[in-house]
Design a protein around this motif. Sequence first.
Motif, PDB file in Angstrom:
ATOM      1  N   UNK A   3      -6.830  30.447  -4.196  1.00 48.12           N
ATOM      2  CA  UNK A   3      -5.997  29.175  -4.424  1.00 48.12           C
ATOM      3  C   UNK A   3      -6.041  28.385  -2.827  1.00 48.12           C
ATOM      4  N   UNK A   4      -6.320  29.246  -1.776  1.00 48.57           N
ATOM      5  CA  UNK A   4      -6.273  28.789  -0.338  1.00 48.57           C
ATOM      6  C   UNK A   4      -6.957  27.640  -0.229  1.00 48.57           C
ATOM      7  N   UNK A   5      -6.243  26.627   0.426  1.00 49.04           N
ATOM      8  CA  UNK A   5      -6.923  25.654   0.782  1.00 49.04           C
ATOM      9  C   UNK A   5      -5.998  24.288   1.075  1.00 49.04           C
ATOM     10  N   UNK A   6      -6.634  23.170   1.634  1.00 49.95           N
ATOM     11  CA  UNK A   6      -5.589  21.943   1.764  1.00 49.95           C
ATOM     12  C   UNK A   6      -5.432  21.269   0.651  1.00 49.95           C
ATOM     13  N   UNK A   7      -4.289  21.048   0.107  1.00 44.69           N
ATOM     14  CA  UNK A   7      -3.627  20.649  -0.897  1.00 44.69           C
ATOM     15  C   UNK A   7      -3.316  19.003  -0.723  1.00 44.69           C
ATOM     16  N   UNK A   8      -4.048  18.014  -1.291  1.00 40.72           N
ATOM     17  CA  UNK A   8      -3.811  16.673  -1.002  1.00 40.72           C
ATOM     18  C   UNK A   8      -3.302  16.003  -2.320  1.00 40.72           C
ATOM     19  N   UNK A   9      -2.298  15.022  -2.360  1.00 36.41           N
ATOM     20  CA  UNK A   9      -1.877  14.364  -3.180  1.00 36.41           C
ATOM     21  C   UNK A   9      -2.729  13.103  -3.450  1.00 36.41           C
ATOM     22  N   UNK A  10      -2.851  12.396  -4.681  1.00 38.23           N
ATOM     23  CA  UNK A  10      -3.756  11.137  -4.694  1.00 38.23           C
ATOM     24  C   UNK A  10      -2.992  10.467  -5.804  1.00 38.23           C
ATOM     25  N   UNK A  11      -2.965   8.914  -5.607  1.00 34.85           N
ATOM     26  CA  UNK A  11      -2.598   8.112  -6.611  1.00 34.85           C
ATOM     27  C   UNK A  11      -3.451   7.106  -6.951  1.00 34.85           C
ATOM     28  N   UNK A  18      -4.202   8.311  -0.636  1.00 37.47           N
ATOM     29  CA  UNK A  18      -4.280   9.887  -0.436  1.00 37.47           C
ATOM     30  C   UNK A  18      -3.366  10.077   0.644  1.00 37.47           C
ATOM     31  N   UNK A  19      -2.894  11.332   0.714  1.00 41.54           N
ATOM     32  CA  UNK A  19      -1.868  11.747   1.700  1.00 41.54           C
ATOM     33  C   UNK A  19      -2.938  12.706   2.428  1.00 41.54           C
ATOM     34  N   UNK A  42       0.893  -1.153  -0.050  1.00 45.85           N
ATOM     35  CA  UNK A  42      -0.034  -0.087   0.246  1.00 45.85           C
ATOM     36  C   UNK A  42       0.867   1.123   0.073  1.00 45.85           C
ATOM     37  N   UNK A  43       0.749   2.124  -0.870  1.00 43.60           N
ATOM     38  CA  UNK A  43       1.363   3.228  -1.136  1.00 43.60           C
ATOM     39  C   UNK A  43       0.957   4.442   0.020  1.00 43.60           C
ATOM     40  N   UNK A  44       1.994   4.959   0.728  1.00 48.81           N
ATOM     41  CA  UNK A  44       1.788   6.094   1.584  1.00 48.81           C
ATOM     42  C   UNK A  44       2.372   7.095   0.915  1.00 48.81           C
ATOM     43  N   UNK A  45       1.708   8.094   1.109  1.00 47.48           N
ATOM     44  CA  UNK A  45       1.942   9.549   0.636  1.00 47.48           C
ATOM     45  C   UNK A  45       1.870  10.680   1.474  1.00 47.48           C
ATOM     46  N   UNK A  46       2.985  11.575   1.457  1.00 51.68           N
ATOM     47  CA  UNK A  46       3.156  12.567   2.628  1.00 51.68           C
ATOM     48  C   UNK A  46       3.542  13.890   1.846  1.00 51.68           C
ATOM     49  N   UNK A  47       2.562  14.957   1.813  1.00 50.09           N
ATOM     50  CA  UNK A  47       2.721  16.183   1.226  1.00 50.09           C
ATOM     51  C   UNK A  47       3.587  17.093   2.196  1.00 50.09           C
ATOM     52  N   UNK A  48       4.192  18.245   1.585  1.00 52.16           N
ATOM     53  CA  UNK A  48       4.946  19.104   2.302  1.00 52.16           C
ATOM     54  C   UNK A  48       4.948  20.426   1.273  1.00 52.16           C
ATOM     55  N   UNK A  49       5.379  21.416   1.898  1.00 52.17           N
ATOM     56  CA  UNK A  49       5.878  22.707   1.068  1.00 52.17           C
ATOM     57  C   UNK A  49       4.737  23.919   1.365  1.00 52.17           C
ATOM     58  N   UNK A  50       3.508  23.408   2.024  1.00 51.14           N
ATOM     59  CA  UNK A  50       2.486  24.556   2.005  1.00 51.14           C
ATOM     60  C   UNK A  50       2.872  25.664   3.009  1.00 51.14           C
ATOM     61  N   UNK A  51       2.358  26.635   2.824  1.00 53.27           N
ATOM     62  CA  UNK A  51       2.747  27.869   3.809  1.00 53.27           C
ATOM     63  C   UNK A  51       1.802  29.110   3.545  1.00 53.27           C
ATOM     64  N   UNK A  52       2.052  30.068   4.204  1.00 54.45           N
ATOM     65  CA  UNK A  52       1.124  31.313   4.114  1.00 54.45           C
ATOM     66  C   UNK A  52       1.744  32.243   3.041  1.00 54.45           C
ATOM     67  N   UNK A  53       1.401  32.673   2.039  1.00 52.59           N
ATOM     68  CA  UNK A  53       2.077  33.447   1.022  1.00 52.59           C
ATOM     69  C   UNK A  53       1.430  34.413   0.658  1.00 52.59           C
ATOM     70  N   UNK A  54       1.871  35.665   0.366  1.00 55.82           N
ATOM     71  CA  UNK A  54       1.263  36.717  -0.090  1.00 55.82           C
ATOM     72  C   UNK A  54       0.646  36.760  -1.731  1.00 55.82           C
ATOM     73  N   UNK A  55      -0.330  37.249  -1.845  1.00 55.72           N
ATOM     74  CA  UNK A  55      -0.767  37.284  -3.406  1.00 55.72           C
ATOM     75  C   UNK A  55       0.303  37.658  -4.447  1.00 55.72           C
ATOM     76  N   UNK A  56       0.246  36.812  -5.505  1.00 55.30           N
ATOM     77  CA  UNK A  56       1.376  37.035  -6.461  1.00 55.30           C
ATOM     78  C   UNK A  56       2.509  36.214  -6.106  1.00 55.30           C
ATOM     79  N   UNK A  93       2.638   3.641 -11.282  1.00 61.59           N
ATOM     80  CA  UNK A  93       1.199   4.356 -10.924  1.00 61.59           C
ATOM     81  C   UNK A  93       0.601   5.099 -12.151  1.00 61.59           C
ATOM     82  N   UNK A  94      -0.389   4.772 -12.430  1.00 57.61           N
ATOM     83  CA  UNK A  94      -0.951   5.242 -13.654  1.00 57.61           C
ATOM     84  C   UNK A  94      -1.295   6.673 -13.896  1.00 57.61           C
ATOM     85  N   UNK A  95      -1.972   7.251 -12.690  1.00 58.57           N
ATOM     86  CA  UNK A  95      -1.835   8.774 -12.682  1.00 58.57           C
ATOM     87  C   UNK A  95      -1.789   9.294 -11.268  1.00 58.57           C
TER      88      UNK A  95
END
Length: 112
Positions: free
Chosen positions: A89-97, A102-103, A1-15, A31-33
Amino acid sequence: QVQLAESGGDLVQPGGSLRLSCAASESIYNIKHMSWYRETPGKGRVLVARHFFGGSTYYLSAVKDRFFIIRDNAKNTLFLQMDFLKPEDTGLYRCQADDTYWGPGTQVTVSS
């Protein structure tokens, strides 16, 4: 079973820009997609970008030409390069395989 872990999210200014990473626990070669989804309380879950096995890609129209999905099979990692960020664009970004794995997600907040 593949485990996924996201990183890199942050508070950023527009632009601004962010680069999200999704590290897989094993090889993603077969993995197909792989996809990035965004979750928000008001709009639920939205498919933001998808990388298909043959190399083709899909982008949500609202992020086209600003976001770029990159798949690195050698590093077992999926990236999402996000440029010219907007508050919507604000939100929780999740990776899927393969519509199966799901991460937990990484939070992106775009605000001044």
